[in-house]
Design an enzyme around this catalytic site. Structure first.
Site, short mmCIF file in Angstrom:
data_model
loop_
_atom_site.label_atom_id
_atom_site.label_comp_id
_atom_site.label_asym_id
_atom_site.label_seq_id
_atom_site.Cartn_x
_atom_site.Cartn_y
_atom_site.Cartn_z
N ASP A 13 1.12 -1.10 -0.03
CA ASP A 13 0.01 -0.03 0.10
C ASP A 13 0.91 1.17 0.15
OD1 ASP A 13 -2.18 1.69 0.31
OD2 ASP A 13 -1.81 1.69 2.37
N ASP A 15 0.20 5.14 1.16
CA ASP A 15 0.10 6.07 2.06
C ASP A 15 0.06 5.32 3.59
OD1 ASP A 15 -0.08 8.15 0.20
OD2 ASP A 15 -2.17 7.60 -0.02
#
Ligand SMILES: [Zn+2]
Length: 179
Positions: A13, A15
């Site tokens: 992922d 952020d």
């Protein structure tokens, strides 16, 4: 034709995992790499993993930034990885909002399945590293059992999480991904 049967990948992922979480981040100036991310990626590469980014970007649907802003930031980020001798195999993003019926917005597994097909990834030997339960759910539904929730992004309820491991941040990854 390049064809590797047992290609394994680390799905990241963005952020909260690669960079410090900032709400609806799209400016290069607001992008700060999380400490240890480059070392972690060297570790992945040394173990033979490809690195793939999968990120929800509903800020595009919400009109907070444009698709092009995301592309500019992504190109810059990929170059920063390159400068540190890290190759990002591919980046997948969902530009849709939470009400969308799309199959790409995590917790849906669409982005991971697309990557699996395009790059011939063996999901059993692959890992997902995220900061939200939606990352874990998307991974599980795409056939990835090896999941890690990091505490460097959003706060999560670890007691009810399906993640296999919990770490303060990607900096500690070498304790978990050993081969
Ligand atoms: Zn989507």
């Amino acid at each position: 034709m390049e064809y590797q049967l047992n290609k394994k990948a680390i799905f990241l992922d963005r952020d909260g995992v690669i960079n410090i979480e900032v709400n609806y981040l799209y400016r290069i100036n607001d992008f700060e790499f999380i400490e240890g991310i480059f070392e972690a990626c060297h570790h992945f590469q040394n173990l033979g993993y490809s690195i793939i980014i999968v990120t929800n970007q509903s800020g595009i649907a919400r009109d907070l930034y444009k698709d092009e802003d995301f592309q500019v930031l992504t190109n810059w980020m990929i170059k920063e990885f390159k400068k540190n001798n890290i190759t990002i195999l591919d980046t997948y993003y969902c530009p849709h909002g939470p009400e969308s019926k799309c199959n790409c917005r995590k917790p849906k597994p669409g982005m991971l399945i697309e990557a699996k097909i395009k790059h011939n990834i063996n999901m059993k030997n692959s890992w997902m590293i995220g900061d939200k339960e939606v990352d874990i759910k998307a991974a599980n539904d795409a056939g990835i059992k090896n999941t890690i929730l990091v505490r460097s992004g959003h706060k999560t309820n670890e007691a009810s999480s399906n993640a296999m491991f919990f770490l303060d941040s990607i900096k500690q990854i070498e304790q978990v991904i050993l081969k």
